[in-house]
Motif scaffolding. Structure first.
Motif, PDB file in Angstrom:
ATOM      1  N   THR A 144       0.946  -1.103   0.143  1.00  0.00           N
ATOM      2  CA  THR A 144       0.141   0.081  -0.426  1.00  0.00           C
ATOM      3  C   THR A 144       0.954   0.507   0.263  1.00  0.00           C
ATOM      4  O   THR A 144       1.547   1.101   0.697  1.00  0.00           O
ATOM      5  N   ASN A 145       0.665   2.327  -0.566  1.00  0.00           N
ATOM      6  CA  ASN A 145       1.417   3.455  -1.057  1.00  0.00           C
ATOM      7  C   ASN A 145       0.744   4.835  -0.998  1.00  0.00           C
ATOM      8  O   ASN A 145       0.115   4.914  -0.969  1.00  0.00           O
ATOM      9  N   LEU A 146       1.848   5.759  -0.613  1.00  0.00           N
ATOM     10  CA  LEU A 146       0.944   6.916  -0.283  1.00  0.00           C
ATOM     11  C   LEU A 146       2.057   7.775  -1.264  1.00  0.00           C
ATOM     12  O   LEU A 146       3.091   7.886  -0.649  1.00  0.00           O
ATOM     13  N   LEU A 158      -3.546   7.668  -2.059  1.00  0.00           N
ATOM     14  CA  LEU A 158      -2.855   6.459  -1.152  1.00  0.00           C
ATOM     15  C   LEU A 158      -3.479   5.273  -1.671  1.00  0.00           C
ATOM     16  O   LEU A 158      -5.017   5.569  -2.132  1.00  0.00           O
ATOM     17  N   ASN A 159      -3.148   4.274  -1.907  1.00  0.00           N
ATOM     18  CA  ASN A 159      -3.967   3.092  -2.796  1.00  0.00           C
ATOM     19  C   ASN A 159      -3.393   2.000  -2.584  1.00  0.00           C
ATOM     20  O   ASN A 159      -1.719   2.003  -1.374  1.00  0.00           O
ATOM     21  N   VAL A 176      -4.113   3.658   8.789  1.00  0.00           N
ATOM     22  CA  VAL A 176      -3.405   3.262   7.611  1.00  0.00           C
ATOM     23  C   VAL A 176      -1.976   2.921   7.661  1.00  0.00           C
ATOM     24  O   VAL A 176      -1.535   4.144   7.622  1.00  0.00           O
ATOM     25  N   PHE A 177      -1.201   2.206   7.634  1.00  0.00           N
ATOM     26  CA  PHE A 177       0.104   1.932   7.024  1.00  0.00           C
ATOM     27  C   PHE A 177       0.147   1.767   5.804  1.00  0.00           C
ATOM     28  O   PHE A 177      -0.335   1.233   5.177  1.00  0.00           O
ATOM     29  N   ALA A 178       0.965   2.902   5.598  1.00  0.00           N
ATOM     30  CA  ALA A 178       1.511   3.230   3.641  1.00  0.00           C
ATOM     31  C   ALA A 178       2.954   3.462   3.295  1.00  0.00           C
ATOM     32  O   ALA A 178       3.697   3.878   4.840  1.00  0.00           O
ATOM     33  N   MET A 218      -9.501  -1.011   0.617  1.00  0.00           N
ATOM     34  CA  MET A 218      -9.912  -0.797  -0.808  1.00  0.00           C
ATOM     35  C   MET A 218      -9.240   0.961  -0.450  1.00  0.00           C
ATOM     36  O   MET A 218      -9.975   1.052  -0.322  1.00  0.00           O
ATOM     37  N   PHE A 219      -7.956   0.832  -1.071  1.00  0.00           N
ATOM     38  CA  PHE A 219      -7.971   2.856  -1.415  1.00  0.00           C
ATOM     39  C   PHE A 219      -7.384   2.785  -2.415  1.00  0.00           C
ATOM     40  O   PHE A 219      -6.568   2.203  -3.191  1.00  0.00           O
TER      41      PHE A 219
END
Length: 385
Positions: A144-146, A158-159, A176-178, A218-219
């Protein structure tokens, strides 16, 4: 907190366990009905635990002493006896839970105000989103990335996906951790609210511990403002990855206490409902009784030490290893003791048996925790295991 006050707290909170037992089988069958029971005193109590004094005007009061559930020792005592009632209800209840540790230790005042005001306004659920479909709770390898957008606007996108997230479909707010960049310092924590564009959740079916309705989050291009980055006022060394480690260290004894509460419930059920025990069966139950005492002492010692130094995570790991092993052994033995048809004739045993296997995967599996203990031994933090 002195022993006398903790004993009074323990005695008082034991009285709430029956309310959880009364609704446990209902919630196991229909988790969505948990919202019907938010007016229960026990649910109200748990929903306000871990909310600090400056936001909490209705703490748990015993003999004129106020308890906020901010210490590890308070949490393990409370969690054990509420889980004795029903662990599925405990993890399914509204309140801060895991994300509350992040907010308490790493959020700035603006973020605390947003988070706690949401929980005080009405019983509200929260989520802690670290685990991913292919990575588990290995924070170092999350996908998961930012990513930054609009040049220097400070906004980010955020995805990604999170998996096995408790209360994800019913939560109003969570953490949320990203990943922002590679390496251990490239992980951020962000505060995400229900209803943000691009944020969706769906329930996952589980065999046990159904109360929290484990979910998939889901982001898709969720816009994150700078004000949502938790720990933005701290150095990269003191947020992100450090936040995940802090939560696991502080909350592993709580998971161990859940497993212990179920173990005690199973033991008491056997003692109460099984008559004409053979000598071997009596000796086996005496063994379980001694093990319950040993594991309880271990969990509470871990909690006390972690309240002194949250970095000493190894003792919480030892406690969780012992507690999860015990709950699986004692539930299996109970089914054998009551014989054929026990899964059908004893609904609570059926539920406890299914719930028992869930604790293994909460806040680290036993194999991972054994590595944690081994590393602590090799580093000289402990002299024996």
């Amino acid at each position: 907190m002195n022993r006398e006050r903790l004993d009074a707290f323990e005695l008082a909170i034991k009285s709430y366990s029956q309310e959880f037992r009364d609704i446990g089988l209902v919630i196991d069958k229909e988790p969505d009905r948990l919202g019907e029971f938010t007016n229960l005193d026990s649910v109200q109590l748990l929903s306000r635990m871990m909310i600090p004094p400056e936001y909490n005007d209705r703490p748990f009061i015993v003999n004129n002493t106020k308890f906020y559930g901010l210490s590890c020792i308070e949490r393990v005592i409370g969690t054990e006896w509420l889980s004795y009632g029903d662990a599925g209800v405990v993890v399914g209840c509204p309140g801060p839970s895991l994300s509350g540790v992040i907010i308490q230790d790493f959020a700035d005042e603006e973020q605390k105000e947003k988070y706690y005001s949401t929980l005080i306004e009405k019983p509200s659920w929260t989520f802690f989103a670290l685990t991913e479909p292919k990575k588990g709770s290995d924070a170092m390898n999350i996908e998961t990335n930012l990513k930054k957008i609009d040049g220097n606007s400070g906004k980010k996108m955020l995805n990604g996906e999170k998996y096995f997230i408790g209360n994800g479909t019913r939560a109003d707010i969570g953490v949320v951790f990203a990943r922002t960049t590679t390496g251990p310092l490239g992980i951020e924590m962000c505060l995400v609210e229900k209803g943000q564009d691009g944020f969706s959740a769906e329930s996952l079916g589980t065999l046990g511990l159904r109360g929290p309705k484990l979910s998939k989050l889901m982001f898709q291009n969720v816009c994150i403002n700078e004000s949502q980055i938790i720990g933005r006022h701290l150095s990269p060394l003191k947020r992100g990855m450090h936040g995940a480690i802090t939560v696991f260290n502080k909350m592993r004894p709580t998971v161990a206490a859940m497993a212990l509460g179920v173990s005690q419930a199973v033991y008491d059920y056997m003692i109460t409902n099984k008559k004409n025990l053979s000598l071997d069966q009596q000796l086996k139950l005496e063994h379980f009784q001694n093990e319950l005492i040993t594991v309880r002492n271990l969990i509470r010692q871990a909690a006390i030490e972690l309240d002194i130094n949250p970095k000493n995570g190894y003792i919480g790991s030892i406690a969780k290893i012992r507690a999860t092993a015990l709950v699986k052994k004692i539930t299996q033995y109970a089914l054998d003791l009551f014989g054929e048809g026990s899964l059908f004739d004893h609904p609570h045993l059926n539920k406890w048996f299914r719930d028992a296997f869930a604790f293994e995967n909460m806040e680290g599996t036993s194999n991972i925790l054994k590595l944690n203990v081994f590393q602590s031994y090799m580093n000289g933090n402990i002299s024996y295991v």
